[in-house]
Scaffold this motif. Structure first.
Motif, PDB file in Angstrom:
ATOM      1  N   LEU A  42     -16.285 -15.244  29.961  1.00 51.21           N
ATOM      2  CA  LEU A  42     -16.266 -15.161  28.537  1.00 51.21           C
ATOM      3  C   LEU A  42     -16.269 -13.589  28.059  1.00 51.21           C
ATOM      4  N   LEU A  43     -16.826 -12.752  28.680  1.00 48.80           N
ATOM      5  CA  LEU A  43     -17.083 -11.499  28.333  1.00 48.80           C
ATOM      6  C   LEU A  43     -16.231 -10.420  29.477  1.00 48.80           C
ATOM      7  N   ALA A  44     -15.881  -9.227  28.888  1.00 45.77           N
ATOM      8  CA  ALA A  44     -15.315  -8.423  29.928  1.00 45.77           C
ATOM      9  C   ALA A  44     -16.172  -7.008  29.367  1.00 45.77           C
ATOM     10  N   GLY A  45     -16.796  -6.160  29.891  1.00 53.01           N
ATOM     11  CA  GLY A  45     -17.647  -5.136  29.543  1.00 53.01           C
ATOM     12  C   GLY A  45     -18.078  -5.240  28.306  1.00 53.01           C
ATOM     13  N   ALA A  46     -19.029  -6.390  28.113  1.00 56.09           N
ATOM     14  CA  ALA A  46     -19.892  -6.856  27.005  1.00 56.09           C
ATOM     15  C   ALA A  46     -18.883  -7.081  25.634  1.00 56.09           C
ATOM     16  N   LYS A  47     -17.601  -7.371  25.845  1.00 55.13           N
ATOM     17  CA  LYS A  47     -16.652  -7.695  24.757  1.00 55.13           C
ATOM     18  C   LYS A  47     -16.075  -8.888  25.227  1.00 55.13           C
ATOM     19  N   PRO A  85     -29.635  -0.662  28.563  1.00 60.44           N
ATOM     20  CA  PRO A  85     -28.892  -0.579  27.399  1.00 60.44           C
ATOM     21  C   PRO A  85     -27.465  -1.668  27.582  1.00 60.44           C
ATOM     22  N   LEU A  86     -26.744  -1.507  28.853  1.00 58.25           N
ATOM     23  CA  LEU A  86     -25.851  -2.605  28.926  1.00 58.25           C
ATOM     24  C   LEU A  86     -25.981  -3.850  29.292  1.00 58.25           C
ATOM     25  N   HIS A  87     -27.489  -4.116  29.755  1.00 57.84           N
ATOM     26  CA  HIS A  87     -27.925  -5.553  30.080  1.00 57.84           C
ATOM     27  C   HIS A  87     -28.090  -5.898  28.474  1.00 57.84           C
ATOM     28  N   PHE A  88     -28.732  -5.150  27.788  1.00 62.51           N
ATOM     29  CA  PHE A  88     -28.930  -5.573  26.210  1.00 62.51           C
ATOM     30  C   PHE A  88     -27.579  -5.957  25.555  1.00 62.51           C
ATOM     31  N   ASP A  89     -26.601  -4.988  25.733  1.00 58.45           N
ATOM     32  CA  ASP A  89     -25.328  -5.348  25.199  1.00 58.45           C
ATOM     33  C   ASP A  89     -24.701  -6.649  25.645  1.00 58.45           C
ATOM     34  N   VAL A  90     -24.745  -7.062  27.096  1.00 58.36           N
ATOM     35  CA  VAL A  90     -24.354  -8.127  27.563  1.00 58.36           C
ATOM     36  C   VAL A  90     -25.228  -9.252  26.920  1.00 58.36           C
TER      37      VAL A  90
END
Length: 298
Positions: A42-47, A85-90
């Protein structure tokens, strides 16, 4: 009043088969279906990946039940600080999609700790509490609840919270949109690993458990064991097997007697896909039986 749910069989990661998988659940008399975001691309790089997300949302339309979601398993607020921060973005991107699908609960795993990160358990839990409060604020804005799931030890993990410790962490966060997913089998295995009293630990977590993962096992860790195949793990009764409730050795009657669950708790079945075709209706009946005996908080 307790409610019953079922995690959708996984299907292809491109989401092309999700509607057909969910069709299998339409006639089971469920209140909710859990969407396995951890399996779907569903996501790639939190997008968002637009086609996959469109397929997901289309599969959810006009169903005779509501939804919960299990967000990516790798979201870990016990990771090294520079990665949080990346975990939170995902997390946030997943939560947006879950809200759009109409989900109420969003499940994430409690913190896990590995030697390679150099994160101490105390520091990691402190950072997790901060992030869970932020997660709760994000959930409140979407009229959702984040449910933090207990785990057990595997691979190179050095620590993760016991059921009682997770209850303490959630009490410290003290956010109405941050609750627990009590995974009964995970707790059963972890209690064996720690030499803890399973029922006492379970009773500590149950009042926080707006969401309960229901599946069976024998409480036998397989952290350092070798098995040739999943069939052999099953033969030995080792690990987190995700069996039909009643086919392992979890003391369900004692659990129902000992624990007090929130009145609106959702008991969600996480049955291994291997057993779905033969045992899904049996598992629904078994969970309904446990629910009739379970007790609620005042």
């Amino acid at each position: 009043m307790f409610r019953i749910g079922f995690t959708s069989p996984s299907g292809p990661p491109d989401v092309s088969g999700l509607a057909a998988q969910m069709d299998k659940l339409d006639k089971l008399g469920l209140d909710s279906v859990e969407l396995p975001f951890y399996w779907l691309d569903l996501l790639a790089g939190a997008k968002r990946r637009p086609l996959a997300c469109r397929r997901l949302l289309e599969a959810c339309r006009n169903r005779p039940y509501g939804f919960s979601t299990h967000l990516p398993l790798s979201i870990n607020f016990g990771d090294a600080s520079e990665r949080l921060p990346l975990h939170f973005d995902v997390f946030r991107a997943s939560l947006d999609l879950a809200a759009e699908a109409g989900a109420v609960h969003a499940v994430i795993h409690t913190a896990i700790f590995r030697p390679a990160t150099g994160v101490s358990v105390a520091d990691g839990h402190a950072r997790q509490r901060d992030y869970l409060a932020r997660c709760g604020d994000e959930a409140r804005a979407r009229q959702m609840v984040v449910c933090v799931e207990n785990l057990f030890l595997w691979s190179d993990l050095t620590a993760t919270a016991s059921m009682g410790e997770l209850a303490g962490e959630l009490a410290a966060v003290n956010h109405p949109q941050v609750r627990a997913t009590f995974d009964v089998s995970h707790g059963y295995i972890h209690a064996t690993q720690l030499g803890a009293n399973f029922l006492e630990e379970a009773a500590a977590l149950a009042p926080f458990a707006d969401h309960v993962h229901m599946h069976d096992s024998f409480g036998r860790p397989d952290r350092d064991e070798y098995y040739y195949s999943e069939s052999e793990r099953l033969a030995f009764g080792a690990g987190d097997l995700h069996l039909t409730v009643g086919r392992g050795s979890i003391p369900w009657a004692d659990l129902a007697k000992k624990c007090r669950f929130p009145r609106q708790a959702l008991f969600n079945i996480e049955l291994n896909d291997r057993y779905f075709a033969d045992e899904a209706p049996e598992c629904v009946d078994a969970v309904r039986s446990v629910m009739t005996k379970a007790q609620s908080t005042p």
